[in-house]
Design a protein around this motif. Structure first.
Motif, PDB file in Angstrom:
ATOM      1  N   UNK A 198       6.945  30.086  13.159  1.00  0.00           N
ATOM      2  CA  UNK A 198       8.004  29.068  13.126  1.00  0.00           C
ATOM      3  C   UNK A 198       7.592  27.853  13.962  1.00  0.00           C
ATOM      4  N   UNK A 199       7.085  28.145  15.177  1.00  0.00           N
ATOM      5  CA  UNK A 199       6.726  27.040  16.089  1.00  0.00           C
ATOM      6  C   UNK A 199       5.614  26.177  15.510  1.00  0.00           C
ATOM      7  N   UNK A 200       4.599  26.828  14.924  1.00  0.00           N
ATOM      8  CA  UNK A 200       3.442  26.053  14.451  1.00  0.00           C
ATOM      9  C   UNK A 200       3.857  25.130  13.289  1.00  0.00           C
ATOM     10  N   UNK A 201       4.837  25.561  12.513  1.00  0.00           N
ATOM     11  CA  UNK A 201       5.327  24.688  11.431  1.00  0.00           C
ATOM     12  C   UNK A 201       6.026  23.478  12.048  1.00  0.00           C
ATOM     13  N   UNK A 202       6.880  23.724  13.040  1.00  0.00           N
ATOM     14  CA  UNK A 202       7.629  22.616  13.644  1.00  0.00           C
ATOM     15  C   UNK A 202       6.683  21.662  14.387  1.00  0.00           C
ATOM     16  N   UNK A 203       5.628  22.220  14.987  1.00  0.00           N
ATOM     17  CA  UNK A 203       4.670  21.355  15.709  1.00  0.00           C
ATOM     18  C   UNK A 203       3.868  20.485  14.746  1.00  0.00           C
ATOM     19  N   UNK A 204       3.736  20.934  13.503  1.00  0.00           N
ATOM     20  CA  UNK A 204       2.923  20.193  12.523  1.00  0.00           C
ATOM     21  C   UNK A 204       3.781  19.568  11.434  1.00  0.00           C
ATOM     22  N   UNK A 205       5.032  19.300  11.778  1.00  0.00           N
ATOM     23  CA  UNK A 205       5.992  18.884  10.759  1.00  0.00           C
ATOM     24  C   UNK A 205       5.567  17.579  10.065  1.00  0.00           C
ATOM     25  N   UNK A 206       4.980  16.647  10.828  1.00  0.00           N
ATOM     26  CA  UNK A 206       4.619  15.351  10.226  1.00  0.00           C
ATOM     27  C   UNK A 206       3.551  15.515   9.161  1.00  0.00           C
TER      28      UNK A 206
END
Ligand code: NAD
Length: 498
Positions: free
Chosen positions: A84-92
């Protein structure tokens, strides 16, 4: 000519992934286009049958040897939360890649699709941390426990309309229940999922999540008919779904099929007019009209029909259609030229069937070579019109009118599909009666597009087989095993001792 800025350069993402390492497919080259400009922005190298075999073998090896299926719940929850975190960190970057091939509007990708993609992992982390089991004691002194074990190696097939939101439901569920997976994105929209799988592989053991790319008839068909696949989870069109299920059936591989829809949005005179209007626009024009859940048949009670349609058309004409990257845009381009032409062909069908075109129905030439369609609405002559029966899958609304509750119910159910229904009324007996009688997997009452992940999602009739959601995914992605043990020493059976 309008030329919108391309969201991102995708060249470095044009690979499959097997055993944690990038693979260069051995098949043909597939051009990838940016729908907002019609320009080719990259090439996808197709994975041929031997590449698929390699990915399936990597998944099988990981399933048998990596300890992944046996991982403790605590460790699995940690990993899913890290996903979940890695998706949010790479959202752009993920959002730009999603926009690049789909033409989805950036504000919708970042505001809904990607938060949902990330949340899918959190949801299944929470789900497995609450999991409980079954135990049966019988009077003869036996105890039986029921254990759920991972199903094995699963094939996950995603469509092009919302790749990240839809594929993550499958990936998160498959991993949460201890499976290893091979994902195949749509050949039209591979980039965001290639990036996602490569990010997740930074966290997961080698071979747990693999990726193959290519056309359905080549890469997809080889994957779903593969003897070493234990489950097929498919989201796509109904015609393709039949082929996929037939291929999987030859191996007796269980499938879930999330297929097409032609959902009725029933608006009674007793509804809150403004809320029903707002939601009718959202449910047909968001995601560029390309969503299985679209409320594409709008059934309005006769007494408010003219007012409702006038208000709808006024709002429709003000929709901001254009650059998917621009914050003010509400409707972006259609995902491909072929699909745009298909959608526009329904204007001719409407004409032949005697339907009335109310607005739109043409390409927006001022927006250049991009695949932009003016949001379109027709009043259908009857529910038998092609525009009321075929899944158009674009920004194309078909209006119908009804006099009685029973007429609305009968019209709403008169379709080969049964994915969702929308009912708008403040009269409780009406919403109770109508929602009970809808032949669809979901009924949204006085609310649009509201997904409860704990509840089953899927369709009646040609809209699907099986469901996605908390318990449904647990059942699908696991095998049940009953272990029976006597609680006291066994009394000899005396068999053969006489
Ligand atoms: P599609 O059926 O053309 O393709 C879906 C996927 O299947 C793609 O990855 C494609 O490459 C693959 N595929 C095609 N032929 C195959 C084969 N023989 N074997 C294995 N894989 C094969 O669908 P699409 O055009 O990408 O998506 C649009 C459709 O998806 C619409 O009908 C829409 O309603 C449906 N959809 C349903 C849901 C749902 O949850 N019910 C959600 C989104 C989209």
């Amino acid at each position: 000519m309008t030329q919108f800025q391309i969201p991102i350069t995708p060249a470095e993402y044009a690979t499959g992934l097997s055993n944690g390492a990038a693979i260069k497919g051995t098949g043909s080259e597939i051009p990838i286009f940016y729908p907002a400009t019609g320009q080719q922005v990259g090439t996808l190298i197709e994975d041929g049958p031997q590449d698929v075999d390699r990915a399936v073998a990597a998944a099988r090896q990981a399933f048998n040897m990596s300890g992944w299926p046996e991982l403790s719940v605590e460790k699995r929850v940690e990993l899913l939360e890290a996903c979940e975190r890695i998706i949010l960190e790479n959202i752009d970057e993920l959002a730009r890649l999603e926009c690049l091939a789909t033409g989805l509007v950036m504000t919708q990708i970042k505001g809904f699709h990607l938060p949902r993609a990330a949340y899918n992992f959190r949801f299944f982390a929470q789900y497995i941390s609450q999991a409980c089991g079954e135990r049966y004691d019988n009077t003869d002194g036996y105890m039986s426990t029921v254990k759920r074990e991972p199903a094995g190696v699963v094939a996950l097939i995603a469509p092009w309309n919302a790749p990240l939101a839809l594929a993550t439901m499958k990936i998160a569920a498959a991993l949460a229940f201890g499976n290893c997976a091979v994902l195949k994105p749509s050949e039209q929209t591979p980039y965001s999922l290639i990036k996602l799988v490569s990010l997740l592989n930074e966290l997961l053991p080698e071979g747990v999540l693999n990726l193959v790319n290519g056309r359905g008839a080549v890469t997809g068909a080889h994957l779903v008919g593969h003897a070493a696949i234990d489950r097929v989870s498919f989201t796509g069109g109904t015609v393709t779904g039949r082929e996929v299920m037939a291929a999987a059936g030859r191996q007796l591989t269980p499938c879930t099929m999330e297929l097409g829809g032609k959902s009725a949005n029933i608006i009674f005179a007793s509804a809150d007019f403004d809320k029903a209007l707002d939601s009718a626009l959202l449910s047909i024009f968001s995601t560029n009209g390309q969503q299985c859940l679209a409320g594409s048949r709008i059934l309005v009670e006769e007494t408010i029909f003219d007012n409702f349609v006038d208000a709808f058309l006024a709002r429709m004409s003000r929709l901001k259609v254009g650059d998917p990257m621009a914050v003010e845009t509400e409707v972006g381009p259609i995902a491909s030229k072929t699909h745009m032409e298909r959608i526009l062909s329904f204007v001719d069908h409407a004409d032949q069937d005697g339907d009335e075109l109310l607005g739109g129905g043409h390409r927006i030439e001022e927006l250049g070579e991009g695949y932009f369609i003016k949001p379109t609405a027709v009043t259908a002559k009857s529910n038998a019109s092609t525009v009321c029966q075929a899944e158009i899958f674009g920004p194309f609304a078909s209006f119908l009118t009804f006099k009685t509750e029973e007429e609305a119910i009968s019209m709403a159910n008169d379709t080969e599909f049964g994915l969702v229904s929308y009912v708008w009324s403040d009269h409780l007996p009406t919403v109770m009666n109508v929602s009970e009688k809808m032949r669809s997997g979901i009924v949204w009452v006085n609310t649009p597009l509201t997904r409860e992940l704990r509840a089953p999602f899927g369709g009646y009739k040609n809209s699907g087989v099986g469901r996605e959601g908390g318990h449904s995914c647990e059942e699908f992605y696991t095998e049940e095993k009953t272990i029976t043990i006597p609680k006291t020493p066994l009394t000899p059976f005396q068999f053969g001792m006489k």
